[in-house]
Design an enzyme around this catalytic site. Sequence first.
Site, short mmCIF file in Angstrom:
data_model
loop_
_atom_site.label_atom_id
_atom_site.label_comp_id
_atom_site.label_asym_id
_atom_site.label_seq_id
_atom_site.Cartn_x
_atom_site.Cartn_y
_atom_site.Cartn_z
CE1 TYR A 89 22.45 31.51 -3.58
CE2 TYR A 89 23.63 32.32 -5.51
CZ TYR A 89 22.85 31.35 -4.90
OH TYR A 89 22.46 30.24 -5.60
CE LYS A 91 20.34 33.22 -6.74
NZ LYS A 91 20.39 31.84 -7.19
CD GLU A 135 14.59 24.95 -7.63
OE1 GLU A 135 14.58 25.96 -8.34
OE2 GLU A 135 14.77 24.98 -6.39
CG LEU A 183 15.44 30.87 -6.61
CD1 LEU A 183 15.49 31.46 -5.21
CD2 LEU A 183 16.79 31.01 -7.28
N1 PDD Z 1 21.21 29.78 -9.69
N2 PDD Z 1 16.80 27.35 -9.07
C1 PDD Z 1 17.93 27.31 -8.35
C2 PDD Z 1 18.04 26.31 -7.25
C3 PDD Z 1 18.98 28.20 -8.63
O1 PDD Z 1 20.10 28.18 -7.91
C4 PDD Z 1 18.83 29.12 -9.71
C5 PDD Z 1 19.90 30.11 -10.06
C6 PDD Z 1 17.64 29.12 -10.44
C7 PDD Z 1 17.38 30.08 -11.57
O2 PDD Z 1 17.19 31.37 -11.07
P1 PDD Z 1 17.59 32.67 -11.91
O3 PDD Z 1 16.87 32.59 -13.20
O4 PDD Z 1 17.11 33.80 -11.07
O5 PDD Z 1 19.07 32.65 -12.12
C8 PDD Z 1 16.64 28.22 -10.08
C9 PDD Z 1 22.26 30.77 -9.79
C10 PDD Z 1 22.48 31.26 -11.16
C11 PDD Z 1 23.50 30.25 -9.11
O6 PDD Z 1 23.37 29.80 -7.99
O7 PDD Z 1 24.60 30.37 -9.66
#
Ligand code: PDD
Length: 284
Positions: free
Chosen positions: A32, A146, A178, A202
């Site tokens: 996703y 993801k 993270e 991620l």
């Molecule tokens: N989450 N690390 C994890 C585990 C994440 O799920 C996310 C993002 C990030 C940050 O990635 P980005 O900058 O590309 O949003 C880091 C999304 C927003 C979610 O699951 O809703």
Amino acid sequence: MEKALWNGKIVNKDEIKISIDDRAFHFGDGVYEVIRVYEGELYLAEAHMKRLYQSAEKVGIRIEVNPDTFLEQLVQLKEEANLIDGTIYVQVSRGVSPRNHPFPTPAVAAEIVGFTKGAKRPFEQMKAGVKATVIEDTRWLHCDIKSISLLGNVLAKQKAVEAGCFESIQHRDGVVTEGSSTNAFIVKNNTVYTHPADHLILNGITRQRLIELGRNHGIDIQEVAFSTEDLLNADEVFVAGTTVEIMPVIQVDDKKYGDNPGPITQTLQRLLHEDIEKVAGVRN
Ligand code: PDD
């Protein structure tokens, strides 16, 4: 009626029929993305699409539609949903097939669903800062994908909620990886540190953008892992992600870093705000 994307078509949300044989439902077998929309403009959409196809490829899911057409469909969804400020969620599952662990043979078409959600920018929290708690990272070892299998992340976020915190900052054997849905950063002696983009995190799109913006501005940003001890001895801490942008952390468990977000965090926030303004024409 709320609009959604279903295998290339924009439909009313309640017209979508997800089969109980969808592998997303059985196995969390899918990938996703979450893309931010500011003032009706998608922010860093190409980077999100690239990561979506990379995630799919890593788990052997074939997305038949090409990235440009797929992105056009998401823009069309945003239009038809009248989304001005919020997010587009898009999910690609391996498809529909009676429950059986191996990939279906012959392969079935991926099942694609997208929907939108209105959301305001979290200005108050971005200004005041938030609290975080440190927990053990108990997730799998493919965090670069993801994946929609998010049970580990859900359990981690719930721990934050139960501790009265905004986010959990996870560690493996004392090395900070993270947040539950964000990337984690510290500042020590004017240098920013964040875990390298390997299989343990991620590689956030916000992370990548802020590294680029910060370095162009002359800030020393190192993709070098740091320990939970470094975290507690840091000058500044922040987390970053699509929905939270750059979120200052002013307290981790019992350790307080100050009443206000630190100066480097604030500079990075300003750089990101200016970038959002440029790309999406938003005034902050
Ligand atoms: N989450 N690390 C994890 C585990 C994440 O799920 C996310 C993002 C990030 C940050 O990635 P980005 O900058 O590309 O949003 C880091 C999304 C927003 C979610 O699951 O809703």
